[in-house]
Design a protein around this motif. Sequence first.
Motif, PDB file in Angstrom:
ATOM      1  N   PRO A 105      37.428  30.205  47.702  1.00  0.00           N
ATOM      2  CA  PRO A 105      36.158  30.936  47.647  1.00  0.00           C
ATOM      3  C   PRO A 105      36.201  32.185  48.532  1.00  0.00           C
ATOM      4  CG  PRO A 105      35.769  28.581  47.941  1.00  0.00           C
ATOM      5  CD  PRO A 105      37.254  28.798  48.077  1.00  0.00           C
ATOM      6  N   GLY A 106      35.602  33.263  48.054  1.00  0.00           N
ATOM      7  CA  GLY A 106      35.542  34.491  48.840  1.00  0.00           C
ATOM      8  C   GLY A 106      36.853  35.244  48.906  1.00  0.00           C
ATOM      9  N   ASN A 107      37.743  35.008  47.921  1.00  0.00           N
ATOM     10  CA  ASN A 107      39.070  35.638  47.977  1.00  0.00           C
ATOM     11  C   ASN A 107      39.076  37.111  47.569  1.00  0.00           C
ATOM     12  OD1 ASN A 107      38.789  35.501  45.218  1.00  0.00           O
ATOM     13  ND2 ASN A 107      40.371  33.964  44.895  1.00  0.00           N
ATOM     14  N   GLY A 108      37.946  37.620  47.122  1.00  0.00           N
ATOM     15  CA  GLY A 108      37.860  39.048  46.795  1.00  0.00           C
ATOM     16  C   GLY A 108      38.407  39.424  45.428  1.00  0.00           C
ATOM     17  N   ILE A 109      38.951  38.445  44.703  1.00  0.00           N
ATOM     18  CA  ILE A 109      39.458  38.728  43.347  1.00  0.00           C
ATOM     19  C   ILE A 109      38.266  39.015  42.435  1.00  0.00           C
ATOM     20  CG2 ILE A 109      40.624  37.724  41.336  1.00  0.00           C
ATOM     21  CD1 ILE A 109      42.567  38.251  43.565  1.00  0.00           C
ATOM     22  N   HIS A 110      38.354  40.100  41.661  1.00  0.00           N
ATOM     23  CA  HIS A 110      37.248  40.431  40.777  1.00  0.00           C
ATOM     24  C   HIS A 110      37.171  39.406  39.640  1.00  0.00           C
ATOM     25  CE1 HIS A 110      34.661  42.528  37.994  1.00  0.00           C
ATOM     26  NE2 HIS A 110      34.227  43.167  39.070  1.00  0.00           N
ATOM     27  N   PRO A 111      35.951  38.931  39.304  1.00  0.00           N
ATOM     28  CA  PRO A 111      35.835  37.868  38.289  1.00  0.00           C
ATOM     29  C   PRO A 111      36.361  38.254  36.901  1.00  0.00           C
ATOM     30  CG  PRO A 111      33.652  38.590  39.043  1.00  0.00           C
ATOM     31  CD  PRO A 111      34.655  39.236  39.933  1.00  0.00           C
ATOM     32  N   LEU A 112      36.503  39.547  36.633  1.00  0.00           N
ATOM     33  CA  LEU A 112      37.062  39.945  35.336  1.00  0.00           C
ATOM     34  C   LEU A 112      38.539  39.555  35.232  1.00  0.00           C
ATOM     35  CD1 LEU A 112      36.306  41.321  32.687  1.00  0.00           C
ATOM     36  CD2 LEU A 112      36.812  43.528  33.747  1.00  0.00           C
ATOM     37  N   VAL A 113      39.236  39.424  36.367  1.00  0.00           N
ATOM     38  CA  VAL A 113      40.642  39.005  36.366  1.00  0.00           C
ATOM     39  C   VAL A 113      40.757  37.589  35.813  1.00  0.00           C
ATOM     40  CG1 VAL A 113      42.642  38.429  37.812  1.00  0.00           C
ATOM     41  CG2 VAL A 113      41.264  40.453  38.338  1.00  0.00           C
ATOM     42  N   THR A 114      39.857  36.714  36.240  1.00  0.00           N
ATOM     43  CA  THR A 114      39.953  35.301  35.883  1.00  0.00           C
ATOM     44  C   THR A 114      39.006  34.942  34.748  1.00  0.00           C
ATOM     45  OG1 THR A 114      38.315  34.787  37.573  1.00  0.00           O
ATOM     46  CG2 THR A 114      40.623  34.631  38.211  1.00  0.00           C
ATOM     47  N   ALA A 115      38.355  35.939  34.154  1.00  0.00           N
ATOM     48  CA  ALA A 115      37.372  35.695  33.096  1.00  0.00           C
ATOM     49  C   ALA A 115      36.313  34.713  33.588  1.00  0.00           C
ATOM     50  CB  ALA A 115      38.056  35.188  31.826  1.00  0.00           C
ATOM     51  N   GLY A 116      36.004  34.787  34.864  1.00  0.00           N
ATOM     52  CA  GLY A 116      34.946  33.954  35.418  1.00  0.00           C
ATOM     53  C   GLY A 116      35.353  32.515  35.698  1.00  0.00           C
ATOM     54  N   LEU A 117      36.630  32.165  35.500  1.00  0.00           N
ATOM     55  CA  LEU A 117      37.089  30.792  35.761  1.00  0.00           C
ATOM     56  C   LEU A 117      37.150  30.527  37.263  1.00  0.00           C
ATOM     57  CD1 LEU A 117      40.112  30.631  33.286  1.00  0.00           C
ATOM     58  CD2 LEU A 117      37.907  29.489  33.037  1.00  0.00           C
ATOM     59  N   ASP A 118      37.171  29.246  37.656  1.00  0.00           N
ATOM     60  CA  ASP A 118      37.339  28.969  39.084  1.00  0.00           C
ATOM     61  C   ASP A 118      38.803  28.710  39.444  1.00  0.00           C
ATOM     62  OD1 ASP A 118      37.495  26.531  37.927  1.00  0.00           O
ATOM     63  OD2 ASP A 118      35.640  25.748  38.798  1.00  0.00           O
ATOM     64  N   THR A 119      39.684  28.840  38.451  1.00  0.00           N
ATOM     65  CA  THR A 119      41.120  28.791  38.736  1.00  0.00           C
ATOM     66  C   THR A 119      41.696  30.201  38.593  1.00  0.00           C
ATOM     67  OG1 THR A 119      41.583  28.307  36.421  1.00  0.00           O
ATOM     68  CG2 THR A 119      41.438  26.421  37.918  1.00  0.00           C
ATOM     69  N   ILE A 120      42.927  30.374  39.105  1.00  0.00           N
ATOM     70  CA  ILE A 120      43.589  31.680  38.968  1.00  0.00           C
ATOM     71  C   ILE A 120      45.074  31.467  38.724  1.00  0.00           C
ATOM     72  CG2 ILE A 120      43.939  31.917  41.481  1.00  0.00           C
ATOM     73  CD1 ILE A 120      43.351  35.001  40.948  1.00  0.00           C
ATOM     74  N   ALA A 121      45.648  32.308  37.880  1.00  0.00           N
ATOM     75  CA  ALA A 121      47.091  32.274  37.631  1.00  0.00           C
ATOM     76  C   ALA A 121      47.758  33.230  38.617  1.00  0.00           C
ATOM     77  CB  ALA A 121      47.389  32.687  36.194  1.00  0.00           C
ATOM     78  N   LEU A 122      48.720  32.714  39.405  1.00  0.00           N
ATOM     79  CA  LEU A 122      49.385  33.508  40.443  1.00  0.00           C
ATOM     80  C   LEU A 122      50.890  33.542  40.212  1.00  0.00           C
ATOM     81  CD1 LEU A 122      48.163  32.577  44.031  1.00  0.00           C
ATOM     82  CD2 LEU A 122      47.512  34.559  42.646  1.00  0.00           C
ATOM     83  N   ARG A 123      51.458  34.711  40.533  1.00  0.00           N
ATOM     84  CA  ARG A 123      52.907  34.836  40.422  1.00  0.00           C
ATOM     85  C   ARG A 123      53.403  35.856  41.439  1.00  0.00           C
ATOM     86  NH1 ARG A 123      57.272  37.028  37.794  1.00  0.00           N
ATOM     87  NH2 ARG A 123      56.785  38.884  36.544  1.00  0.00           N
ATOM     88  N   MET A 124      54.595  35.631  41.958  1.00  0.00           N
ATOM     89  CA  MET A 124      55.223  36.552  42.915  1.00  0.00           C
ATOM     90  C   MET A 124      56.447  37.172  42.231  1.00  0.00           C
ATOM     91  SD  MET A 124      56.888  35.712  46.637  1.00  0.00           S
ATOM     92  CE  MET A 124      55.546  34.660  47.187  1.00  0.00           C
ATOM     93  N   PRO A 125      56.333  38.459  41.821  1.00  0.00           N
ATOM     94  CA  PRO A 125      57.449  39.079  41.096  1.00  0.00           C
ATOM     95  C   PRO A 125      58.546  39.558  42.029  1.00  0.00           C
ATOM     96  CG  PRO A 125      55.666  40.648  41.300  1.00  0.00           C
ATOM     97  CD  PRO A 125      55.198  39.376  41.992  1.00  0.00           C
ATOM     98  N   ARG A 126      59.734  39.704  41.474  1.00  0.00           N
ATOM     99  CA  ARG A 126      60.866  40.265  42.213  1.00  0.00           C
ATOM    100  C   ARG A 126      60.855  41.787  42.133  1.00  0.00           C
ATOM    101  NH1 ARG A 126      64.666  36.587  39.467  1.00  0.00           N
ATOM    102  NH2 ARG A 126      64.727  34.763  40.798  1.00  0.00           N
ATOM    103  N   GLY A 127      61.521  42.431  43.066  1.00  0.00           N
ATOM    104  CA  GLY A 127      61.839  43.856  42.950  1.00  0.00           C
ATOM    105  C   GLY A 127      60.675  44.795  43.199  1.00  0.00           C
ATOM    106  N   PHE A 128      60.616  45.892  42.419  1.00  0.00           N
ATOM    107  CA  PHE A 128      59.652  46.968  42.648  1.00  0.00           C
ATOM    108  C   PHE A 128      58.217  46.443  42.743  1.00  0.00           C
ATOM    109  CE2 PHE A 128      56.656  50.169  41.184  1.00  0.00           C
ATOM    110  CZ  PHE A 128      56.968  51.238  42.011  1.00  0.00           C
ATOM    111  N   GLY A 129      57.835  45.525  41.854  1.00  0.00           N
ATOM    112  CA  GLY A 129      56.467  45.004  41.849  1.00  0.00           C
ATOM    113  C   GLY A 129      56.095  44.375  43.184  1.00  0.00           C
TER     114      GLY A 129
END
Length: 324
Positions: free
Chosen positions: A99-123
């Motif tokens: 809660p309060g993570n600052g992620i905009h709700p449009l990213v998660t389509a209003g869900l209470d879960t979130i998909a997270l990934r840590m990319p390699r390299g430039f990203g």
Amino acid sequence: MAEILAVGEAMEQALALLRGGDVVAIPTETVYGLAGDATNGIAVARIFEAKGRPRFNPLIAHVADMAMAERIALFDPLSKKLALAFWPGPLTLVLPQRPGNGIHPLVTAGLDTIALRMPRGFGGELIARLGRPLAAPSANSSGKISATTAQAVAADLGARIKLVVDGGATPVGLESTIVKVEGSAARLLRPGGIAAGEIEAVIGMKLLRGGAVGVEAPGMLASHYAPGAAVRLNAGTVGEGEALLAFGSRRAEGWRHAAAFLNLSVSGDLREAASNLFAYMQDLDRSGARTIAVEPVPFDGLGEAINDRLSRAAAPRDNTQPTT
Ligand code: TXA
Ligand code: MG
């Protein structure tokens, strides 16, 4: 037309665009991503706009390190084990949001879960420099296959974005594998760049697949976005005790008597409306009104996705049929 800059010379310009709420196409080890600041609703709306997504599917938030990941989501021990084994790399974990993570709700389509990934390299470097997570779907227009070269991105999205960062052909060439831990088990939500067998070897058990009951396809259930209040679309008048979700400068009749009132965009800007949609629905729902009346929103551009979400919110509540 988008400028194409090699990874070695693109960092400062990419940072400037992202800080200004704009989008940038970036290489990752899987496929090219169309990235925007995940805490900025306008930036996220621009991603959907550039892709021409007919719907607001939830996006993956990309992080630079474990500390950033844990500020955004709550890790159970099994998810932590997977993150430590495969990050950075082509694994995406679906986790409960902190809660309060600052992620905009449009990213998660209003869900209470979130998909997270840590990319390699430039990203990864870019996210670390920015100090904020990047929302990034694959950098292709909706319905097309994911781009694996900067040239493919430019050919598809070049007219709609300013910068494509060229890191050469992406080594994996396939989107990330998406896994969600469910209690003591783990479910494969999307096969991808890491084989299921590699994941099973780390967790010491089989992954659950498919999911008749626990079908985890956000945005696919017609009533997924339903608030507690009833939702009435294309409202030309406001009834007794109704809250009003407005759009543009022409008001529904009786709007002054609305139990609660919010305007998605006074100027009729669909990008602004998209970035406000989920938060405003939640706010009006919290007002306690029985019904949220919604003024008509045009169907052009992002309006199609906005109307898609509104019609899901208004759909019958017992509807659990997947609608793709
Ligand atoms: O390799 C990749 O994953 C690429 C690169 C750019 O990182 N990204 C990518 O994003 O493929 P996209 O938006 O094309 O696919 C994201 C997938 C969608 O199928 C979406 O439904 C799922 O992730 N997803 C996002 N949030 C979710 C959530 N909270 N629960 C379940 N699935 C989720
Ligand atoms: Mg995609």
